[in-house]
Write a protein that holds these residues in place. Structure first.
Motif, PDB file in Angstrom:
ATOM      1  N   ASP A 293       0.824  -1.206   0.000  1.00 44.96           N
ATOM      2  CA  ASP A 293       0.000   0.000   0.000  1.00 44.96           C
ATOM      3  C   ASP A 293       0.861   1.260   0.000  1.00 44.96           C
ATOM      4  O   ASP A 293       0.593   2.222  -0.710  1.00 44.96           O
ATOM      5  CB  ASP A 293      -0.921   0.010   1.224  1.00 44.96           C
ATOM      6  CG  ASP A 293      -2.042  -1.008   1.065  1.00 44.96           C
ATOM      7  OD1 ASP A 293      -2.168  -1.575  -0.038  1.00 44.96           O
ATOM      8  OD2 ASP A 293      -2.758  -1.250   2.055  1.00 44.96           O
ATOM      9  N   MET A 294       1.897   1.231   0.836  1.00 44.00           N
ATOM     10  CA  MET A 294       2.757   2.410   0.932  1.00 44.00           C
ATOM     11  C   MET A 294       3.474   2.712  -0.367  1.00 44.00           C
ATOM     12  O   MET A 294       3.776   3.848  -0.683  1.00 44.00           O
ATOM     13  CB  MET A 294       3.840   2.175   1.991  1.00 44.00           C
ATOM     14  CG  MET A 294       3.365   2.428   3.383  1.00 44.00           C
ATOM     15  SD  MET A 294       4.719   2.084   4.496  1.00 44.00           S
ATOM     16  CE  MET A 294       3.774   1.734   5.968  1.00 44.00           C
ATOM     17  N   LEU A 295       3.776   1.608  -1.083  1.00 45.43           N
ATOM     18  CA  LEU A 295       4.583   1.779  -2.291  1.00 45.43           C
ATOM     19  C   LEU A 295       3.742   2.063  -3.526  1.00 45.43           C
ATOM     20  O   LEU A 295       4.276   2.292  -4.603  1.00 45.43           O
ATOM     21  CB  LEU A 295       5.422   0.511  -2.524  1.00 45.43           C
ATOM     22  CG  LEU A 295       6.473   0.258  -1.456  1.00 45.43           C
ATOM     23  CD1 LEU A 295       7.194  -1.051  -1.706  1.00 45.43           C
ATOM     24  CD2 LEU A 295       7.466   1.407  -1.425  1.00 45.43           C
ATOM     25  N   SER A 296       2.439   1.996  -3.381  1.00 47.53           N
ATOM     26  CA  SER A 296       1.589   2.339  -4.520  1.00 47.53           C
ATOM     27  C   SER A 296       0.815   3.609  -4.170  1.00 47.53           C
ATOM     28  O   SER A 296       1.180   4.330  -3.266  1.00 47.53           O
ATOM     29  CB  SER A 296       0.641   1.180  -4.819  1.00 47.53           C
ATOM     30  OG  SER A 296      -0.120   0.874  -3.663  1.00 47.53           O
ATOM     31  N   GLY A 297      -0.231   3.862  -4.880  1.00 47.00           N
ATOM     32  CA  GLY A 297      -1.029   5.043  -4.577  1.00 47.00           C
ATOM     33  C   GLY A 297      -0.451   6.292  -5.221  1.00 47.00           C
ATOM     34  O   GLY A 297       0.588   6.235  -5.889  1.00 47.00           O
ATOM     35  N   PRO A 298      -1.109   7.391  -5.001  1.00 50.26           N
ATOM     36  CA  PRO A 298      -0.750   8.642  -5.694  1.00 50.26           C
ATOM     37  C   PRO A 298       0.639   9.167  -5.303  1.00 50.26           C
ATOM     38  O   PRO A 298       1.413   9.554  -6.164  1.00 50.26           O
ATOM     39  CB  PRO A 298      -1.846   9.621  -5.253  1.00 50.26           C
ATOM     40  CG  PRO A 298      -2.460   9.024  -4.031  1.00 50.26           C
ATOM     41  CD  PRO A 298      -2.275   7.551  -4.116  1.00 50.26           C
TER      42      PRO A 298
END
Lengths: 370, 370
Positions: B269-274
DNA sequence: CCCGCATCTGACAACGTTGTCCAGGCTCTA
DNA sequence: TAGAGCCTGGACAACGTTGTCAGATGCGGG
């Protein structure tokens, strides 16, 4: 071994003696005696406070029947108030069983033995026993010293990973009822339960795996052959080579070298010279780690299969192919066997061999590079 | 917990009772009694065989002075012949000290605790004491159960890696003279010796290291904040960020997630997203291992600093930069402190903090990649 | 009202060792 | 040769608990 300069030395065999007179220093002894358990309350104290008899306290503490609720309450209150806790030392003396088992292994800091020890502990816990463990540091004398110390404590049973190869010293103990199971390596010159990994088969399969991928010049780096597992793995290596009709050259083998510096040297030697090996079989986890380093530095791909799994083996490039043994299963199996002995099932000593598992991750599937 | 269906249950509180009559099964009890230690010879037996008094045997066994060589020889022969071994259980009861210490840790199978346990063992050995250890499995109730069982055995001292946060239950024990040292995490609601790694400083330095290499969006994945070390590391993270004037976003932090699957999810999660993080600080060795995997899969370089060293960290590509704590030093320091208490040096409880060490190997020196 | 029975309680020995203390035999000296 | 002093050896209690057994208590029925 560390040096103990302190005065705490409970197993010290001497009694205090005045240097000049040769007289026992009675006052000193008395002072120590006085401090025994820091004056912990005993059942007697609880009984006095609750105004009941000694045995009634014992009954309450042990939830034995035959105590009226009212008496029980009074006793409980006294226990609370005094902070009484039963002295299991005395209990043990009376009952004959200590509810503890001993585990003697090579080195608790070795990642292979942590899970094994933990598995033994879980089984012991399920049987209401505590685990005392000690490290032999691969020294037969220290092993014997530890084992006998545990016997003097009257542990109910022993799980031993042998360092020495003569365990006749255990005969009187076993005859006296100390349940004993050897793990990882067989007992020497004594008939006893043994739980082993299939070192021979594992090594043979691992080496055969390398042969199947086209290798013929395969190095073997192992521990001292006086260690049973090391000898078995060497035997497995030889068997696989022989099955494939490959004559083994002495330069391909390193035996009995354990310290990382010299393992490194041995690996480097195998990988250089006129006809270097194209693959290496590493005899245990420590060797594997060192060999991985050497291969990484040597520049060209060298195939590798190691005995024992290692953490992060799958993240290396390439992943390290290993012959894995299940340390926890070894411990669990041994401990269960131990408690079966303690249950009084008189069973003939048995040799249990647990299978190993080849885990392919890349390093063992590399083709020969020269 | 495993189930014990066997009859071996030495700490069983019940006494054998016939179901129908409610009578104690005396015969059964007698049979067991008879087998106590498998009829081990006692000093009395040795004395009878050697034709001397009981105390004389005791003197020989303990190498006390006052026995003529001839008598000593006769006694030694009797000891040999009977296979006598002193019952330390009884000795302990008499002398008051058990020459054993207890170690309660979280999980012996965790590679961090192996060396710690071994270090404690070495110190104990130097003082002639044996080590009993148990795993709490991070369960406060189990911790208490273990600790109290050890106290009932009258261990001379305890080294505890706390799972719970309230150790007032130990107060009566400590008052009664059980030397106690807490390691790795502080004791809860009780005044006692504590030996810690500098989790706060270590984490702060590790995060500052990432900041110094240009990172601003830095993730933190840590254990449950109720665990002191986890909270301290989180505090270190926050302090470093604050020192650098970087406001922390909630999405950068994962707290209290321990099982690998969910750590993986958190990292992903931390490595994806905006606005993904460009670096991660991993709160302990288990988290580090998982994060290494996730980063390897994610395709682009992500900087990583982990708390706790891990084996083979230097062989990964890139090598894993870690904040290393010295598990063996923790154990050694704690055990030495323990024996100083046992020496009777009445010392005020102290909090000892051992420094951590930043080991740069590559992963922590990567520049931000987006 | 007393006896018998069941239930509850406590005195006592034992577990195997060590600390204390005294007895008996020896040596040495007066 | 007797007495003092030393050396060796053994009887005994104690450590804190549990098993045994007998005594005390209470209750119901005859």
């Amino acid at each position: 071994m560390l040096d103990a300069t302190s005065s705490y030395n409970p197993m010290d065999l001497r009694i205090p003696v005045d240097d000049r007179t040769g007289q026992h220093i009675v006052a000193e002894t008395a002072r120590r005696s006085e401090n025994r358990y820091g004056n912990r309350p005993t059942m007697k104290d609880v009984a006095a406070r609750a105004g009941v008899g000694l045995k009634t306290v014992s009954r309450v503490v042990n939830s034995e029947p035959g105590v009226t609720p009212d008496t029980e309450r009074r006793v409980q209150e006294a226990i609370e108030a005094l902070g009484f806790r039963r002295n299991d030392s005395a209990r043990v003396l009376r009952k004959g069983r200590t509810a503890s088992i001993g585990l003697v292994l090579e080195d608790l800091a070795d990642p292979f033995y942590g899970p094994l020890s933990r598995a033994v502990e879980e089984v012991a816990r399920a049987h209401g026993a505590l685990l005392i463990n000690g490290s032999s540091a691969e020294d037969p004398d220290r092993e014997q010293e530890l084992v006998l110390a545990l016997c003097a404590r009257r542990v109910d049973g022993l799980v031993v990973i042998p360092a020495g190869d003569d365990h006749r010293y255990l005969e009187p103990e076993m005859k006296a009822g100390v349940a004993t199971v050897f793990v990882d390596r067989p007992a020497g010159r004594i008939d006893a339960d043994v739980v082993l990994s299939d070192s021979f088969g594992g090594a043979r399969d691992g080496v055969a795996h390398l042969i199947a991928h086209g290798h013929r010049r395969i190095g073997f780096i192992g521990d001292m052959p006086r260690i049973h597992t090391a000898a078995e793995r060497l035997r497995g290596y030889r068997a696989a080579m022989e099955d494939a009709g490959i004559p083994v050259e002495d330069a391909w083998m390193s035996l009995g070298v354990t310290d990382p510096q010299r393992v490194r040297k041995a690996a480097e030697d195998m990988l250089s010279g006129p006809s270097p090996v194209t693959a290496v079989f590493a005899g245990n986890n420590r060797v594997t780690v060192t060999v991985v380093r050497v291969i990484a530095e040597c520049g060209r791909p060298v195939a590798l299969v190691g005995f024992d799994d290692i953490e992060l083996a799958d993240l290396l490039e390439p992943g390290v192919t290993v012959v894995a043994q299940d340390a926890a299963a070894l411990g669990r199996t041994a401990a269960e066997r131990l408690f079966r002995q303690l249950d009084g099932n008189l069973i003939a000593p048995e040799r249990i061999e647990l299978p190993t598992r080849l885990i392919t991750r890349g390093s063992g599937e590399l083709p020969p590079s020269s």
